[in-house]
Design a protein around this motif. Sequence first.
Motif, PDB file in Angstrom:
ATOM      1  N   THR A  18      32.278  28.963  48.209  1.00 56.33           N
ATOM      2  CA  THR A  18      32.186  29.641  46.932  1.00 56.33           C
ATOM      3  C   THR A  18      30.744  29.685  46.442  1.00 56.33           C
ATOM      4  OG1 THR A  18      34.395  28.849  46.379  1.00 56.33           O
ATOM      5  CG2 THR A  18      33.040  29.673  44.570  1.00 56.33           C
ATOM      6  N   VAL A  42      37.161  41.421  47.075  1.00 52.39           N
ATOM      7  CA  VAL A  42      38.396  41.056  46.373  1.00 52.39           C
ATOM      8  C   VAL A  42      39.275  40.205  47.279  1.00 52.39           C
ATOM      9  CG1 VAL A  42      40.539  41.971  45.398  1.00 52.39           C
ATOM     10  CG2 VAL A  42      38.353  43.018  44.799  1.00 52.39           C
ATOM     11  N   LEU A  43      39.422  40.588  48.542  1.00 48.41           N
ATOM     12  CA  LEU A  43      40.247  39.820  49.478  1.00 48.41           C
ATOM     13  C   LEU A  43      39.728  38.395  49.641  1.00 48.41           C
ATOM     14  CD1 LEU A  43      42.528  39.622  51.587  1.00 48.41           C
ATOM     15  CD2 LEU A  43      40.872  40.442  53.273  1.00 48.41           C
ATOM     16  N   GLY A  45      37.751  36.770  47.639  1.00 43.27           N
ATOM     17  CA  GLY A  45      37.894  36.098  46.350  1.00 43.27           C
ATOM     18  C   GLY A  45      39.306  35.592  46.128  1.00 43.27           C
ATOM     19  N   LEU A  46      40.294  36.388  46.486  1.00 49.08           N
ATOM     20  CA  LEU A  46      41.690  35.952  46.338  1.00 49.08           C
ATOM     21  C   LEU A  46      42.018  34.799  47.277  1.00 49.08           C
ATOM     22  CD1 LEU A  46      43.501  39.382  45.898  1.00 49.08           C
ATOM     23  CD2 LEU A  46      43.198  37.584  44.186  1.00 49.08           C
ATOM     24  N   ILE A  47      41.475  34.811  48.473  1.00 47.62           N
ATOM     25  CA  ILE A  47      41.675  33.695  49.411  1.00 47.62           C
ATOM     26  C   ILE A  47      41.083  32.413  48.825  1.00 47.62           C
ATOM     27  CG2 ILE A  47      41.012  32.784  51.672  1.00 47.62           C
ATOM     28  CD1 ILE A  47      41.284  35.695  52.714  1.00 47.62           C
ATOM     29  N   VAL A  49      40.625  31.784  45.626  1.00 44.66           N
ATOM     30  CA  VAL A  49      41.458  31.411  44.473  1.00 44.66           C
ATOM     31  C   VAL A  49      42.721  30.687  44.938  1.00 44.66           C
ATOM     32  CG1 VAL A  49      42.923  32.365  42.634  1.00 44.66           C
ATOM     33  CG2 VAL A  49      40.579  33.149  42.880  1.00 44.66           C
ATOM     34  N   VAL A  50      43.340  31.161  46.004  1.00 40.30           N
ATOM     35  CA  VAL A  50      44.525  30.491  46.541  1.00 40.30           C
ATOM     36  C   VAL A  50      44.168  29.067  46.965  1.00 40.30           C
ATOM     37  CG1 VAL A  50      46.161  30.473  48.471  1.00 40.30           C
ATOM     38  CG2 VAL A  50      45.758  32.579  47.204  1.00 40.30           C
TER      39      VAL A  50
END
Length: 132
Positions: A18, A42-43, A45-47, A49-50
């Motif tokens: 990050t 976005v992809l 970033g979502l990974i 966040v998970v």
Amino acid sequence: MTGFFWRWLCALCLLAATYNPTEFNYVRWVLEYGSMNLSIAVLVGLILVVGYIIYLRATLRSIGPFGMMLVLALVCAILWVLYDLGFVSLDNPGFNTWLGLLTLSVVLGIGLSWSHVRRALSGQADMDDVDE
């Protein structure tokens, strides 16, 4: 012990992916190239966040906010002792960032491993650990 090592290492990788003081991190990449690769930004970033949800949820469930603060205080006290003894110098901002990442990763690693430690010490399983 190897289980804790892998959980801590994954936490460190998540935090370092990050942000870190090098040019190889998500935040810097998104600021420089994210608009050109918005779908990938976005992809990824979502990974991330998970990953944070998994670690933070497990940590909050196992040691709670007070436990997180206690582990953070303990690690910071250890760093303070190392600084006072001259083993650690805080003159380099990049090194300080890595110390911060290391400190946070220890908190997350202990939080994710605490149920295993408690079960090994007390012989009692958490309700989440019991097989149905």
